[in-house]
Design a protein around this motif. Structure first.
Motif, short mmCIF file in Angstrom:
data_model
loop_
_atom_site.label_atom_id
_atom_site.label_comp_id
_atom_site.label_asym_id
_atom_site.label_seq_id
_atom_site.Cartn_x
_atom_site.Cartn_y
_atom_site.Cartn_z
N LEU A 275 0.87 -1.29 -0.06
CA LEU A 275 0.05 -0.18 -0.11
C LEU A 275 0.81 1.33 -0.06
O LEU A 275 1.76 1.33 0.82
N LEU A 276 0.48 2.11 -0.74
CA LEU A 276 1.30 3.60 -1.20
C LEU A 276 0.29 4.70 -0.89
O LEU A 276 -0.63 4.61 -1.34
N ASP A 277 0.81 5.49 -0.06
CA ASP A 277 0.31 6.82 0.13
C ASP A 277 0.73 7.98 -0.82
O ASP A 277 2.04 8.24 -0.69
N LEU A 278 0.09 8.44 -1.77
CA LEU A 278 0.43 9.58 -2.76
C LEU A 278 0.21 10.88 -2.47
O LEU A 278 -1.13 11.09 -2.11
N ASP A 279 0.87 11.78 -2.27
CA ASP A 279 0.49 13.23 -2.10
C ASP A 279 1.13 14.07 -3.24
O ASP A 279 2.69 14.30 -3.27
N TYR A 280 0.28 14.41 -4.07
CA TYR A 280 0.66 15.02 -5.22
C TYR A 280 0.19 16.51 -5.51
O TYR A 280 -1.04 16.87 -5.40
N ARG A 281 0.98 17.66 -5.63
CA ARG A 281 0.57 18.93 -5.81
C ARG A 281 1.24 19.52 -7.10
O ARG A 281 2.31 19.23 -7.45
N VAL A 282 0.38 19.93 -7.95
CA VAL A 282 0.55 20.45 -9.32
C VAL A 282 0.13 22.02 -9.42
O VAL A 282 -0.75 22.46 -8.54
N LYS A 283 0.81 22.62 -10.21
CA LYS A 283 0.36 23.95 -10.72
C LYS A 283 -0.14 23.89 -12.12
O LYS A 283 0.62 23.26 -13.02
N ALA A 284 -1.58 24.31 -12.11
CA ALA A 284 -2.22 23.98 -13.34
C ALA A 284 -2.75 25.38 -13.77
O ALA A 284 -2.84 26.36 -13.16
N ARG A 285 -2.71 25.50 -15.22
CA ARG A 285 -3.07 26.85 -15.79
C ARG A 285 -4.02 26.48 -16.89
O ARG A 285 -4.06 25.54 -17.74
N ARG A 286 -4.90 27.35 -16.73
CA ARG A 286 -6.17 27.51 -17.94
C ARG A 286 -6.11 28.80 -18.45
O ARG A 286 -6.24 29.86 -18.06
N SER A 287 -5.82 29.10 -19.71
CA SER A 287 -5.55 30.33 -20.35
C SER A 287 -4.26 31.12 -19.65
O SER A 287 -3.41 30.47 -19.52
N ILE A 288 -4.79 32.18 -19.50
CA ILE A 288 -3.52 33.10 -18.67
C ILE A 288 -3.72 32.72 -16.85
O ILE A 288 -3.08 33.68 -16.15
N VAL A 289 -4.82 32.10 -16.58
CA VAL A 289 -5.08 32.01 -15.04
C VAL A 289 -4.43 30.61 -14.57
O VAL A 289 -4.69 29.59 -15.32
N SER A 290 -3.65 30.78 -13.35
CA SER A 290 -3.04 29.42 -12.85
C SER A 290 -3.70 29.33 -11.47
O SER A 290 -4.09 30.24 -10.77
N ALA A 291 -3.63 27.91 -11.07
CA ALA A 291 -3.89 27.69 -9.74
C ALA A 291 -3.03 26.47 -9.35
O ALA A 291 -2.34 25.84 -9.87
N THR A 292 -3.24 26.18 -8.02
CA THR A 292 -2.63 24.69 -7.30
C THR A 292 -3.44 23.80 -7.10
O THR A 292 -4.69 24.24 -6.33
N VAL A 293 -3.21 22.74 -7.52
CA VAL A 293 -4.28 21.45 -7.11
C VAL A 293 -3.41 20.47 -6.49
O VAL A 293 -2.53 20.12 -6.97
N ARG A 294 -4.25 20.07 -5.47
CA ARG A 294 -3.38 18.86 -4.48
C ARG A 294 -4.55 17.41 -4.73
O ARG A 294 -5.45 17.65 -4.40
N LEU A 295 -3.50 16.57 -4.90
CA LEU A 295 -4.33 15.28 -5.03
C LEU A 295 -3.68 14.28 -4.11
O LEU A 295 -2.59 14.11 -3.95
#
Length: 372
Positions: A275-295
């Motif tokens: 069993l593995l626990d994953l913590d994944y944080r990405v910087k996503a962007r749509r057009s010129i607006v960006s945001a941080t998403v955490r999975l």
């Protein structure tokens, strides 16, 4: 004492073949003198009959010798043909006790096993090119010993690139014969193997292996690894390499929603042996607006090396982050509880056991395969 040398010489002459013929001629001449013309015909007939009899006997002897030579020639020809038709591995025959593995290695030119090391090297190298990409002049196969009993057989795919979209070889189970090639040690290794643009270290080893021939559903002969003992499987992947691989997959999924992934940061912890626990944080962007998403995900890995997400949680920062989460969530929900093949094993049937995973700056997978 005076020996009668004249009598002794006359006797020796009379005992020799020439002497016997001389005596017969002398006797014939005496008979002709006594019997006259009629006697002459009789004596000549007797001599001709004796001569013809000798000639006939010699002809019979010659015919017997010639017949024996012809029979010996054809017998030797059949024996030589049978010997050449059978490969050198014909002595290695024994019914399979178990099939502790069922791994197709490559396609063969015929239903016969490779008869020497060069031929085995050639067919195995061609088989490895179906699974990976490496330099045309590179020799990836190393043999020790001679067929049919090798001391070791090693396949080294270091720095090769794995091919995922390949036509898998699959045996139908038919075996044209029971001959096999044996190897005391068998190993497939890659340090590293390029997989989806990332590097992994892979090692598969076993002892007392047997390579046999089986046919697929089209009766194409395949070289199969069918029996082994003490099989061990090891895979190591640096967390940064795993991060790159997951980010590449995230970009493919996000692109379908017109979302760009700029970067990703991954942390993996093994909480149980499988069993593995994953913590994944990405910087996503749509057009010129960006945001941080955490999975956050909890992933269980089974003995077939399928990864099944048992829980998936996603959250986004700010209004744009929540918008991105809304677009991605349907895809994540579809993955929930669905096994995802990691495709890290060779094609075929390998039965793993004692699978364990540990983590530090890398993810380490260890397992046994074959008879448990």
């Amino acid at each position: 004492m005076i020996l009668p040398w004249g009598a002794i010489v006359d006797g020796a002459i009379s005992l020799s073949p020439a002497g016997r013929r001389g005596n017969m001629l002398f006797m014939a001449s005496q008979a002709i003198a006594l019997l006259g013309g009629t006697g002459t015909c009789i004596v000549v007939a007797i001599l001709l009959g004796w001569w013809v009899r000798g000639v006939v006997l010699w002809m019979i002897r010659l015919a017997l010798v010639a017949g024996a030579l012809v029979l010996a020639y054809f017998a030797a020809g059949h024996l030589l043909a049978d010997t050449l038709a059978k490969p050198t591995v014909a002595a290695m025959t024994k019914p399979w006790k178990t099939r502790s593995a069922h791994i197709p290695l490559c396609v063969l030119d015929s239903e016969e096993l490779p008869a020497n090391g060069d031929e085995l090297n050639r067919v195995l190298t061609a088989g490895m090119r179906r699974l990976s990409v490496f330099a045309p002049d590179r020799n990836v196969v190393a043999l020790e010993g001679a067929i049919p009993q090798l001391r070791s057989l090693t396949i080294d795919l270091t720095n090769a690139s794995a091919i995922e979209d390949r036509d898998a070889l699959k045996s139908a189970g038919a075996t044209p014969h029971d001959r096999y090639i044996a190897a005391d040690r068998f190993e497939v290794k890659a340090s590293p193997l390029l997989f989806r643009g990332s590097k992994i270290d892979l090692r598969l080893s076993a002892r007392a292996v047997r390579l046999g021939v089986e046919l697929d559903k089209h009766r194409v002969p395949l070289l199969m690894l069918n029996e082994l003992q003490d099989g061990r499987f090891a895979l190591d992947m640096n967390q940064r390499e795993l991060e790159s691989a997951i980010t590449a997959m995230a970009r493919e999924v996000a692109a379908k929603k017109e979302i760009s992934i700029d970067s990703g940061e991954l942390h993996v912890v093994a909480t149980e042996p499988r069993l593995l626990d994953l913590d994944y944080r990405v910087k996503a962007r749509r057009s010129i607006v960006s945001a941080t998403v955490r999975l956050k995900a909890r992933v269980r890995v089974d003995l077939a090396l399928n990864a099944t997400p048992e829980s998936l949680a996603i959250e986004g920062e700010g209004a744009v982050g929540r918008l991105v989460v809304g677009l991605i969530r349907p895809t994540l929900d579809a993955l929930q509880g669905k096994p995802i093949p990691l495709k890290l094993l060779p094609p075929g049937e390998i039965k793993l056991y004692d699978l364990t995973m540990t983590t530090d700056d890398a993810v380490h997978i260890r397992a046994g395969f074959g008879p448990s």
